[in-house]
Design an enzyme around this catalytic site. Structure first.
Site, PDB file in Angstrom:
ATOM      1  CG  ASN A   6      -1.846   1.177   1.286  1.00  0.00           C
ATOM      2  OD1 ASN A   6      -1.780   2.081   0.462  1.00  0.00           O
ATOM      3  ND2 ASN A   6      -2.726   1.182   2.272  1.00  0.00           N
ATOM      4  NE  ARG A  65      -6.302   1.500  -0.029  1.00  0.00           N
ATOM      5  CZ  ARG A  65      -6.242   2.713   0.518  1.00  0.00           C
ATOM      6  NH1 ARG A  65      -5.072   3.188   0.895  1.00  0.00           N
ATOM      7  NH2 ARG A  65      -7.324   3.420   0.689  1.00  0.00           N
ATOM      8  CG  HIS A 154     -12.687   3.897   2.728  1.00  0.00           C
ATOM      9  ND1 HIS A 154     -13.285   4.925   3.425  1.00  0.00           N
ATOM     10  CD2 HIS A 154     -11.347   4.123   2.817  1.00  0.00           C
ATOM     11  CE1 HIS A 154     -12.356   5.732   3.906  1.00  0.00           C
ATOM     12  NE2 HIS A 154     -11.167   5.269   3.549  1.00  0.00           N
ATOM     13  NE  ARG A 215      -8.838  12.678   3.160  1.00  0.00           N
ATOM     14  CZ  ARG A 215      -8.878  11.380   2.848  1.00  0.00           C
ATOM     15  NH1 ARG A 215      -9.681  10.971   1.893  1.00  0.00           N
ATOM     16  NH2 ARG A 215      -8.117  10.523   3.487  1.00  0.00           N
ATOM     17  CD  GLU A 355      -8.373  -0.945   3.625  1.00  0.00           C
ATOM     18  OE1 GLU A 355      -8.834  -0.277   2.682  1.00  0.00           O
ATOM     19  OE2 GLU A 355      -7.677  -0.466   4.534  1.00  0.00           O
TER      20      GLU A 355
END
Length: 372
Positions: A6, A65, A154, A215, A355
């Site tokens: 990742n 990813r 996601h 964010r 993940e």
């Protein structure tokens, strides 16, 4: 043995997953501060550091990813030069994420050229979004020309968490309507009907939706032009305010929910407001997605905040008893897998995401189907 990478803008996380024993804790870790003082020079150096400490003899494939696959990549795919060219074109849609991912793929392919590399896209799970959910009310020709639509993110987490929720409840995934709340530094809500995404809070980019670490999530789109006119900010500077200086950080000065909770407990009014705004936004989305789904069977919290911040879970669902959504305080404090009372109309769950395992499983599927 599948190596999962990742690659972010300034870090590379890795994990070796042994699919013959997925629960085993294989080699894993992270190289941080890439290109920063005190860190390694670049992603190639980071991959060198990672691979230098691994026995790569048993690795049969590498999974990467990739945050944004646009409309082009709606399922995992083998990496080749043509794919990388398209991913570079998609960089403006995920400027915080895709560039590091691309560089990481290039470095890993150079370091491990003898095994297949597979890209797994966060956006792919949301390819099932119906037209009314993925379409923005913009000029249709402009939107088509520039690929402006809701993509969602996601997705890899939503996929494995929805399957784990069904297993926890002992019910077929195809029969369940659920909302998955992935609450980490990035945060999203996704409505899932029968294992398929039908609505999600992140949009063209991972900026839209819930309040996140840095964010802002949802704001009036006119905020950007107003900041340009009133504050003299350029378009890039205004967007940077929403991307890197908004969210919990903008409201309280801290982007980590643990810090926000500690300051809130000590009476800090800014932290209290940040917490309230964060939870209010989640509650609003839960209500909206309940309406989208019609029948709601489960709500699942996952990721760092979702799995560990009991006060967030309680506050986010407070006042929804009329819809059969309640949280048992003792179960919630204990971080139990099911935190709703026995007999509740909607089962509220806490399910860890994984993940890396989800990526490894998809890598195996791709390589098996290609006969590799």
């Amino acid at each position: 043995m599948i190596l999962v990478l990742n690659s972010g803008s300034s870090s590379v996380k890795f994990r070796v997953v042994d699919l013959s024993d997925p629960a085993a804790a294989g080699p894993h870790g992270v190289v941080e501060r890439i290109g920063e003082p005190g860190g390694v020079a670049d992603h190639t150096a980071a991959l060198g550091e990672i691979l230098g400490g691994l026995d790569t003899a048993g690795i049969v494939a590498v999974g990467h990813r990739v945050v944004h696959g646009g409309s082009t990549f709606t399922e995992p795919a083998l990496v080749d030069d043509a794919m990388l060219s398209v991913l570079r074109e998609l960089t403006p849609l995920a400027p915080l994420h895709n560039p590091g991912g691309i560089v990481g793929i290039e470095a890993a392919r150079a370091a491990l050229p003898g095994v297949p590399h597979v890209a797994v896209f966060d956006t792919a799970f949301h390819a099932s979004l119906p037209a009314e959910a993925r379409t923005y009310a913009l000029d249709r020709d402009l939107a088509r020309r520039f690929g402006i639509r809701r993509y969602g993110f996601h997705g890899t987490s939503c996929d494995i968490v929805s399957r784990r929720t069904a297993s926890l409840l002992g019910r077929p995934l195809a029969a369940l309507n659920m909302i998955v709340l992935h609450l980490g530094n990035g945060a999203s809500a996704t409505a899932i009907r029968g294992g398929r995404s039908v609505e999600t809070s992140m949009g063209l980019t991972p900026l839209e939706g819930l309040v996140m670490g840095t964010r802002s999530g949802d704001v009036d789109p006119a905020v950007l032009s107003y900041l340009h006119r009133a504050a003299g900010l350029s378009a890039a500077e205004a967007e940077d305010q929403l991307q890197r200086h908004g969210g919990l950080k903008g409201l309280s000065g801290a982007n980590d929910m643990r810090t926000v909770l500690a300051r809130r407990a000590s009476g800090d009014p800014d932290a209290s407001l940040a917490f309230d705004v964060y939870c209010h936004r989640i509650r609003k989305y839960v209500g909206a997605y309940h309406a989208v789904l019609g029948r709601l069977d489960a709500i699942t919290f996952t990721a760092g905040v979702g799995e560990h911040a009991a006060p967030v879970r309680a506050a986010a669902l407070d006042g929804l008893d009329i819809w059969g959504i309640t949280v048992d305080p003792a179960r919630n404090a204990a971080h139990a897998p099911i935190i709703s009372p026995d007999g509740a109309r909607v089962t509220v769950c806490v399910v860890p995401t994984d993940e890396e395992l989800a990526i490894a499983e998809q890598v195996r599927a791709v390589t098996a189907s290609d006969g590799l």
